[in-house]
Design a protein around this motif. Sequence first.
Motif, PDB file in Angstrom:
ATOM      1  N   THR A 141       0.825  -1.199   0.000  1.00 50.58           N
ATOM      2  CA  THR A 141       0.000   0.000   0.000  1.00 50.58           C
ATOM      3  C   THR A 141       0.860   1.250   0.000  1.00 50.58           C
ATOM      4  O   THR A 141       2.076   1.187   0.201  1.00 50.58           O
ATOM      5  CB  THR A 141      -0.962  -0.016   1.214  1.00 50.58           C
ATOM      6  N   SER A 142       0.238   2.384  -0.199  1.00 50.35           N
ATOM      7  CA  SER A 142       0.940   3.668  -0.231  1.00 50.35           C
ATOM      8  C   SER A 142       1.425   4.062   1.154  1.00 50.35           C
ATOM      9  O   SER A 142       0.808   3.727   2.172  1.00 50.35           O
ATOM     10  CB  SER A 142      -0.005   4.748  -0.771  1.00 50.35           C
ATOM     11  N   GLU A 143       2.515   4.820   1.187  1.00 50.04           N
ATOM     12  CA  GLU A 143       3.020   5.352   2.454  1.00 50.04           C
ATOM     13  C   GLU A 143       2.014   6.284   3.124  1.00 50.04           C
ATOM     14  O   GLU A 143       2.081   6.519   4.331  1.00 50.04           O
ATOM     15  CB  GLU A 143       4.324   6.119   2.206  1.00 50.04           C
ATOM     16  N   HIS A 144       1.086   6.824   2.348  1.00 47.36           N
ATOM     17  CA  HIS A 144       0.071   7.737   2.881  1.00 47.36           C
ATOM     18  C   HIS A 144      -1.221   7.024   3.255  1.00 47.36           C
ATOM     19  O   HIS A 144      -2.147   7.667   3.757  1.00 47.36           O
ATOM     20  CB  HIS A 144      -0.265   8.826   1.857  1.00 47.36           C
ATOM     21  N   HIS A 186      -2.321   2.592   7.007  1.00 46.08           N
ATOM     22  CA  HIS A 186      -0.964   2.689   7.546  1.00 46.08           C
ATOM     23  C   HIS A 186      -0.820   3.849   8.529  1.00 46.08           C
ATOM     24  O   HIS A 186      -0.216   3.695   9.599  1.00 46.08           O
ATOM     25  CB  HIS A 186       0.027   2.854   6.398  1.00 46.08           C
ATOM     26  N   GLN A 187      -1.378   5.012   8.190  1.00 48.21           N
ATOM     27  CA  GLN A 187      -1.113   6.228   8.951  1.00 48.21           C
ATOM     28  C   GLN A 187      -2.145   6.539  10.026  1.00 48.21           C
ATOM     29  O   GLN A 187      -1.810   7.158  11.035  1.00 48.21           O
ATOM     30  CB  GLN A 187      -1.052   7.434   7.990  1.00 48.21           C
ATOM     31  N   THR A 190       4.769  -0.684   2.736  1.00 45.09           N
ATOM     32  CA  THR A 190       4.466   0.615   2.147  1.00 45.09           C
ATOM     33  C   THR A 190       5.498   1.009   1.092  1.00 45.09           C
ATOM     34  O   THR A 190       6.673   0.652   1.180  1.00 45.09           O
ATOM     35  CB  THR A 190       4.400   1.703   3.226  1.00 45.09           C
ATOM     36  N   VAL A 191       5.003   1.757   0.114  1.00 40.76           N
ATOM     37  CA  VAL A 191       5.860   2.253  -0.968  1.00 40.76           C
ATOM     38  C   VAL A 191       5.626   3.754  -1.118  1.00 40.76           C
ATOM     39  O   VAL A 191       4.546   4.258  -0.810  1.00 40.76           O
ATOM     40  CB  VAL A 191       5.566   1.536  -2.303  1.00 40.76           C
ATOM     41  N   PRO A 192       6.639   4.495  -1.581  1.00 41.95           N
ATOM     42  CA  PRO A 192       6.474   5.937  -1.786  1.00 41.95           C
ATOM     43  C   PRO A 192       5.393   6.229  -2.825  1.00 41.95           C
ATOM     44  O   PRO A 192       5.231   5.508  -3.802  1.00 41.95           O
ATOM     45  CB  PRO A 192       7.848   6.385  -2.288  1.00 41.95           C
ATOM     46  N   ARG A 230       8.220  -4.058  -6.192  1.00 45.93           N
ATOM     47  CA  ARG A 230       9.208  -3.953  -5.107  1.00 45.93           C
ATOM     48  C   ARG A 230       9.109  -5.133  -4.154  1.00 45.93           C
ATOM     49  O   ARG A 230      10.103  -5.534  -3.536  1.00 45.93           O
ATOM     50  CB  ARG A 230       8.998  -2.629  -4.370  1.00 45.93           C
TER      51      ARG A 230
END
Length: 369
Positions: A84-87, A91-92, A108-110, A123
């Motif tokens: 999933t996204s870093e944002h 996750h957040q 997480t990925v950028p 990745r």
Amino acid sequence: MPSTQRSFASDNYAPAHPAVLAALTAANVGHAGSYGADPWTERLQESVRHHFGEAATAYPVFNGTGANVVALTSMLPRWGAVVTSEHAHVHQDENGAPERVGGIKLLTVPAPDGKLTPGAIDRFVGDLGDQHRAQPLVVSITQATELGTVYSPDEIRAISDHAHAAGLRVHLDGARLANAAAALGVSLRETTTDVGVDVVSFGGTKNGLLFGEAVVVLDPDAAQGVDFVRKMTMQLASKMRFVSAQLTALLEDDLWRTSAAHANAMATRLRAALSPATTTGEVPDGGTPAAPSGLTFSQPTQANAVFAVLPRAVAEALRADFAFYDWAAAAPDPVTGDERVEVRWMCSWDTTPEDVDAFAAAVRTARFD
């Protein structure tokens, strides 16, 4: 007592839509079966099939975090992980609920604009089969994203095709799916089922519901034991009719689209009111001259969120009359060295043009020097 301060903090701040309250009142008559054995939940299933496809099944839950936990837990074995996204909200902003409650590893990925790309999945795909690594078996995207951006149907299709080819399933966190579909001018199905999404967390609270969301399983093979997971994660409502009635009210007569489109339009109005004049000297969308040069925009405005960067002192002054959240620290002003902050301004189904214009005027007249 509720605050009279007008909020641009979150669409969660808005009250319930009158049509939703009317649906609750209509459901509050007589006795009905518990745990979903009621006419309102049956009617919800019909609405969900209409909007998402004949194979779709809805599992009403209390809240968005619960929807994500139930969805992802049912999609994964114990050794599974989520790319999933870093944002990502999972996750957040869910206090580790997927990890703590679901036992799920998040990878997480950028994503500078909030959106995953097919290449980002690669990745972790190389870890498949490695007993020392959590197995990436689900990709989770958010539509609209946490940064207010929107995936096109083609972008979601590319992610789904790439994920499926590698043996991964696709989950969509749709807390603001209605805003994304309204912005794109497409149906709910066209940005989910038709582009390869397997399971959706369908949001209602940010679009006029008092409470309630739903896990919508689009591919029955993608999720196992949803009923059991919902119960063990404390997301099974005994009086489910009151969740289902609200969701049905949102889906019927396209209230989801009307409310979301209005919120989007108010965000567009705010962005236009604070944007530079065109080369002809006109200001977009009937706005007035732009805010001082100390304000910049950090993301495109594609749904109902406006992301901007401004001096921290200005943000604090504005907050005396308008509620909104700081999103992240920003680099100091390159000329003055003043501290700056990235902020998020959200519009909702009940935001009025007058609300927007008053806020834009306050921003334009704030001291940026």
